[in-house]
Design a protein around this motif. Structure first.
Motif, PDB file in Angstrom:
ATOM      1  N   ILE A 240       0.959  -1.091  -0.162  1.00 11.34           N
ATOM      2  CA  ILE A 240       0.054   0.076   0.040  1.00 11.34           C
ATOM      3  C   ILE A 240       0.882   1.248   0.101  1.00 11.34           C
ATOM      4  CG2 ILE A 240      -1.870   1.071   1.252  1.00 11.34           C
ATOM      5  CD1 ILE A 240      -2.563  -1.497   2.814  1.00 11.34           C
ATOM      6  N   GLU A 241       0.570   2.088  -0.944  1.00  6.28           N
ATOM      7  CA  GLU A 241       1.445   3.306  -0.984  1.00  6.28           C
ATOM      8  C   GLU A 241       0.333   4.662  -0.968  1.00  6.28           C
ATOM      9  OE1 GLU A 241       3.783   3.604  -4.479  1.00  6.28           O
ATOM     10  OE2 GLU A 241       3.746   1.181  -4.806  1.00  6.28           O
ATOM     11  N   GLN A 242       1.031   5.674  -0.406  1.00  4.76           N
ATOM     12  CA  GLN A 242       0.260   7.131  -0.517  1.00  4.76           C
ATOM     13  C   GLN A 242       0.818   8.046  -1.141  1.00  4.76           C
ATOM     14  OE1 GLN A 242      -2.874   6.777   0.983  1.00  4.76           O
ATOM     15  NE2 GLN A 242      -3.070   8.919   0.098  1.00  4.76           N
ATOM     16  N   THR A 243       0.329   8.655  -2.087  1.00  2.00           N
ATOM     17  CA  THR A 243       0.691   9.687  -3.085  1.00  2.00           C
ATOM     18  C   THR A 243      -0.260  10.674  -3.231  1.00  2.00           C
ATOM     19  OG1 THR A 243       1.993   8.092  -4.474  1.00  2.00           O
ATOM     20  CG2 THR A 243       1.751  10.253  -5.261  1.00  2.00           C
ATOM     21  N   ASN A 244      -0.193  11.782  -2.271  1.00  4.45           N
ATOM     22  CA  ASN A 244      -1.026  12.942  -2.055  1.00  4.45           C
ATOM     23  C   ASN A 244      -2.119  12.154  -1.609  1.00  4.45           C
ATOM     24  OD1 ASN A 244       1.080  14.748  -2.709  1.00  4.45           O
ATOM     25  ND2 ASN A 244       0.949  14.496  -4.767  1.00  4.45           N
ATOM     26  N   ASN A 245      -3.109  12.416  -2.573  1.00  2.00           N
ATOM     27  CA  ASN A 245      -4.588  12.015  -2.265  1.00  2.00           C
ATOM     28  C   ASN A 245      -4.839  10.802  -2.903  1.00  2.00           C
ATOM     29  OD1 ASN A 245      -4.344  13.211  -4.874  1.00  2.00           O
ATOM     30  ND2 ASN A 245      -6.558  13.316  -5.295  1.00  2.00           N
ATOM     31  N   ILE A 246      -3.947  10.139  -3.314  1.00  2.00           N
ATOM     32  CA  ILE A 246      -4.278   8.692  -4.015  1.00  2.00           C
ATOM     33  C   ILE A 246      -3.539   7.730  -3.361  1.00  2.00           C
ATOM     34  CG2 ILE A 246      -3.920   7.192  -6.068  1.00  2.00           C
ATOM     35  CD1 ILE A 246      -3.159   9.829  -7.687  1.00  2.00           C
ATOM     36  N   THR A 247      -4.599   6.471  -2.987  1.00  5.63           N
ATOM     37  CA  THR A 247      -4.102   5.290  -2.028  1.00  5.63           C
ATOM     38  C   THR A 247      -3.703   4.403  -3.035  1.00  5.63           C
ATOM     39  OG1 THR A 247      -5.285   6.200  -0.018  1.00  5.63           O
ATOM     40  CG2 THR A 247      -4.581   3.784  -0.209  1.00  5.63           C
ATOM     41  N   ILE A 248      -2.710   3.745  -3.454  1.00  2.00           N
ATOM     42  CA  ILE A 248      -2.312   2.700  -4.167  1.00  2.00           C
ATOM     43  C   ILE A 248      -2.135   1.325  -3.610  1.00  2.00           C
ATOM     44  CG2 ILE A 248      -0.569   2.112  -6.116  1.00  2.00           C
ATOM     45  CD1 ILE A 248      -0.202   4.929  -6.185  1.00  2.00           C
ATOM     46  N   TYR A 249      -2.812   0.373  -4.093  1.00  2.00           N
ATOM     47  CA  TYR A 249      -2.639  -1.046  -3.803  1.00  2.00           C
ATOM     48  C   TYR A 249      -2.121  -1.804  -4.850  1.00  2.00           C
ATOM     49  CZ  TYR A 249      -5.418  -0.665   0.542  1.00  2.00           C
ATOM     50  OH  TYR A 249      -5.899  -0.282   1.984  1.00  2.00           O
ATOM     51  N   ASN A 250      -1.385  -2.937  -4.643  1.00  4.07           N
ATOM     52  CA  ASN A 250      -0.924  -3.573  -5.767  1.00  4.07           C
ATOM     53  C   ASN A 250      -2.341  -4.508  -6.221  1.00  4.07           C
ATOM     54  OD1 ASN A 250      -0.546  -4.963  -3.444  1.00  4.07           O
ATOM     55  ND2 ASN A 250       0.982  -6.101  -4.242  1.00  4.07           N
ATOM     56  N   TYR A 251      -2.833  -5.219  -5.182  1.00  6.75           N
ATOM     57  CA  TYR A 251      -4.096  -6.027  -5.452  1.00  6.75           C
ATOM     58  C   TYR A 251      -4.854  -5.988  -4.047  1.00  6.75           C
ATOM     59  CZ  TYR A 251      -2.218  -9.775  -2.209  1.00  6.75           C
ATOM     60  OH  TYR A 251      -1.670 -10.332  -1.249  1.00  6.75           O
ATOM     61  N   MET A 252      -6.174  -6.426  -4.090  1.00  7.52           N
ATOM     62  CA  MET A 252      -6.979  -6.679  -3.165  1.00  7.52           C
ATOM     63  C   MET A 252      -7.719  -7.953  -3.216  1.00  7.52           C
ATOM     64  SD  MET A 252      -9.291  -2.935  -2.499  1.00  7.52           S
ATOM     65  CE  MET A 252      -8.487  -1.615  -1.641  1.00  7.52           C
ATOM     66  N   SER A 253      -8.008  -8.435  -1.966  1.00  5.44           N
ATOM     67  CA  SER A 253      -8.830  -9.791  -1.942  1.00  5.44           C
ATOM     68  C   SER A 253     -10.299  -9.571  -2.293  1.00  5.44           C
ATOM     69  CB  SER A 253      -8.811 -10.207  -0.461  1.00  5.44           C
ATOM     70  OG  SER A 253      -9.661  -9.427   0.467  1.00  5.44           O
ATOM     71  N   SER A 254     -11.006 -10.351  -2.584  1.00  3.58           N
ATOM     72  CA  SER A 254     -12.300 -10.270  -3.078  1.00  3.58           C
ATOM     73  C   SER A 254     -13.243  -9.463  -2.088  1.00  3.58           C
ATOM     74  CB  SER A 254     -12.977 -11.501  -3.337  1.00  3.58           C
ATOM     75  OG  SER A 254     -12.570 -12.128  -4.389  1.00  3.58           O
ATOM     76  N   PHE A 255     -12.987  -9.689  -0.646  1.00  3.19           N
ATOM     77  CA  PHE A 255     -13.769  -9.117   0.369  1.00  3.19           C
ATOM     78  C   PHE A 255     -13.213  -7.532   0.405  1.00  3.19           C
ATOM     79  CE2 PHE A 255     -13.648  -7.393   4.801  1.00  3.19           C
ATOM     80  CZ  PHE A 255     -15.131  -7.294   4.937  1.00  3.19           C
ATOM     81  N   GLU A 256     -11.863  -7.320   0.291  1.00  2.00           N
ATOM     82  CA  GLU A 256     -11.519  -6.153   0.048  1.00  2.00           C
ATOM     83  C   GLU A 256     -12.016  -5.074  -1.025  1.00  2.00           C
ATOM     84  OE1 GLU A 256      -7.308  -6.253   2.406  1.00  2.00           O
ATOM     85  OE2 GLU A 256      -7.331  -7.156   0.530  1.00  2.00           O
ATOM     86  N   ILE A 257     -11.971  -5.656  -1.998  1.00  2.00           N
ATOM     87  CA  ILE A 257     -12.293  -5.031  -3.340  1.00  2.00           C
ATOM     88  C   ILE A 257     -13.997  -4.783  -3.454  1.00  2.00           C
ATOM     89  CG2 ILE A 257     -12.631  -6.643  -5.051  1.00  2.00           C
ATOM     90  CD1 ILE A 257     -10.846  -5.115  -6.645  1.00  2.00           C
ATOM     91  N   GLU A 258     -14.655  -5.780  -2.713  1.00  2.00           N
ATOM     92  CA  GLU A 258     -16.261  -5.590  -2.685  1.00  2.00           C
ATOM     93  C   GLU A 258     -16.462  -4.368  -1.893  1.00  2.00           C
ATOM     94  OE1 GLU A 258     -19.458  -8.796  -1.771  1.00  2.00           O
ATOM     95  OE2 GLU A 258     -18.692  -8.076   0.237  1.00  2.00           O
ATOM     96  N   THR A 259     -15.798  -4.071  -0.782  1.00  2.00           N
ATOM     97  CA  THR A 259     -16.057  -3.144   0.312  1.00  2.00           C
ATOM     98  C   THR A 259     -15.378  -1.869  -0.458  1.00  2.00           C
ATOM     99  OG1 THR A 259     -15.691  -4.540   2.218  1.00  2.00           O
ATOM    100  CG2 THR A 259     -15.273  -2.073   2.651  1.00  2.00           C
ATOM    101  N   ALA A 260     -14.356  -1.769  -1.206  1.00  2.00           N
ATOM    102  CA  ALA A 260     -14.008  -0.615  -1.717  1.00  2.00           C
ATOM    103  C   ALA A 260     -14.813   0.125  -2.753  1.00  2.00           C
ATOM    104  CB  ALA A 260     -12.487  -0.880  -2.153  1.00  2.00           C
ATOM    105  N   ILE A 261     -15.236  -1.032  -4.007  1.00  2.00           N
ATOM    106  CA  ILE A 261     -16.386  -0.415  -4.674  1.00  2.00           C
ATOM    107  C   ILE A 261     -17.465   0.173  -4.148  1.00  2.00           C
ATOM    108  CG2 ILE A 261     -17.536  -0.933  -6.863  1.00  2.00           C
ATOM    109  CD1 ILE A 261     -15.437  -3.200  -7.534  1.00  2.00           C
ATOM    110  N   ASN A 262     -18.031  -0.696  -3.074  1.00  2.00           N
ATOM    111  CA  ASN A 262     -19.176   0.149  -2.378  1.00  2.00           C
ATOM    112  C   ASN A 262     -18.815   1.273  -1.659  1.00  2.00           C
ATOM    113  OD1 ASN A 262     -21.613  -1.779  -2.462  1.00  2.00           O
ATOM    114  ND2 ASN A 262     -20.207  -3.248  -2.018  1.00  2.00           N
TER     115      ASN A 262
END
Length: 351
Positions: A240-262
């Motif tokens: 996980i990286e933080q560049t100003n207002n952008i949080t960058i992940y290399n990947y997410m699990s299904s549970f994480e990506i489900e939460t993030a899209i919602n």
């Protein structure tokens, strides 16, 4: 004894693997034992999702994009002898796996050589018509000939209208045993507060994935809102990286990506069919950038844009200002499919 079903998605981006996740879960719920077979990032993703299941590495199709997307069809034709060789090797391995792993059935998501006359074999695709421009008639004919080697063909869409795949997943006449399984997704809609203004999700073969990543990171830095950026690179560890207002992940699990899209107001991504199914399930607004030279994604993006559902543009034409068009479109909506996946599994109950 619980019957063992080989589930084998194509390793081309992550879409084929991720849409197999709800199928694997449905198999487990119906008291089958799935055995995973794939290669590359698709295999790694499913191993992370289902660490308790046996998994097998298959030969890689090694599908990559040319630097110029317009040359993709030419490259596929050039690589076809190598692809045929890999498919033959795949068939030989599958024949051995049936005995070694006591396989009772096969579900192949676009892997041409994963089938057998000894056990019921299913081919999953959303492309009954394979769009390749002036050669669509030929690519479709070849694809249909391959699918005839399977007992059934499952389409992740609805049979009638409205539908998600359009002419891709619907054909007027065919001798195939076609079953529509309804749009499938590993995700579920949740009523939770919004956290991000924009979520960018990358996927697909290289080098186009990297080209889009570089372009989007440059453009999104001009956006003042809070941004979540998923690079779509499945690796051993999550970074996980933080560049100003952008949080960058290399990947997410299904549970994480489900939460993030919602948690995201809008989604910026490729117009891959699995992505479209996921966003429809979550009823999201989006902006699509089809992979250059990939006729299927270009068609889907144009169709959704024409119907006033999701705006889109070519990769080289994207600028951050284009996200302002999203509010003018209705966004994707979920299909209330009555199809129970377990009903499809009766194919594997035969002796």
């Amino acid at each position: 004894m619980r019957k063992r079903i080989l589930v084998a998605p194509l390793n081309w981006g992550l879409g084929h693997a991720t849409r197999c996740i709800p199928i694997i879960n449905a198999l487990l719920k119906a008291n089958f034992t799935p055995v995973i077979a794939s290669d590359g990032i698709s295999l790694l993703l499913l191993q992370k999702e289902f660490p308790q299941l046996e998994s097998i590495e298959l030969p890689s199709y090694n599908i990559t994009y040319p630097i110029n997307g317009k040359n993709f069809k030419r490259k596929i034709i050039w690589d076809s002898p190598k692809l045929i060789k890999v498919i033959r090797a795949e068939k030989k391995i599958v024949a051995e796996l049936i005995g070694t792993y006591a396989i009772d059935g096969i579900i192949s998501d676009n892997r041409f050589g994963v089938h057998s006359k000894k056990v019921p074999s299913v081919f999953i695709t959303h492309q009954l018509n394979v769009l390749t421009g002036s050669t669509t008639w030929l690519s479709t004919k070849i694809h249909l000939a391959i699918m005839k080697k399977f007992d059934e063909c499952w389409i992740p869409d609805v049979d009638g209208k409205p539908n998600l795949s359009g002419r891709l997943g619907h054909i007027k006449k065919s001798r195939l045993r076609i079953k529509y399984m309804g749009p499938i997704s590993r995700l579920a809609k949740k009523e939770i507060p919004l956290k991000y203004d924009v979520m960018a999700i990358l996927s697909g073969p290289e080098p186009q994935r990297t080209f889009l990543e570089q372009k989007l990171l440059t453009e999104l830095q001009k956006h003042k809102g809070k941004i979540l950026f998923i690079r779509g690179k499945i690796e051993n560890k999550q970074h996980i990286e933080q560049t100003n207002n952008i949080t960058i992940y290399n990947y997410m699990s299904s549970f994480e990506i489900e939460t993030a899209i919602n948690e995201s107001a809008v989604v910026l991504s490729r117009s891959g069919y699995t992505t479209i199914m996921d966003l429809a399930k979550l009823e999201k607004k989006a902006f699509f950038i089809p992979t250059p030279g990939q006729f299927e994604q270009v068609y889907l993006a144009k169709r959704l844009k024409k119907n006033g559902i999701v705006p889109s543009c070519a990769q080289e034409k994207f600028t951050i200002s284009k996200l302002g068009k999203i509010s003018l479109y209705s966004g994707l909506s979920s299909f209330d499919s009555k199809i129970d996946l377990s009903d499809l599994f009766c194919l594997f109950q035969r002796k």
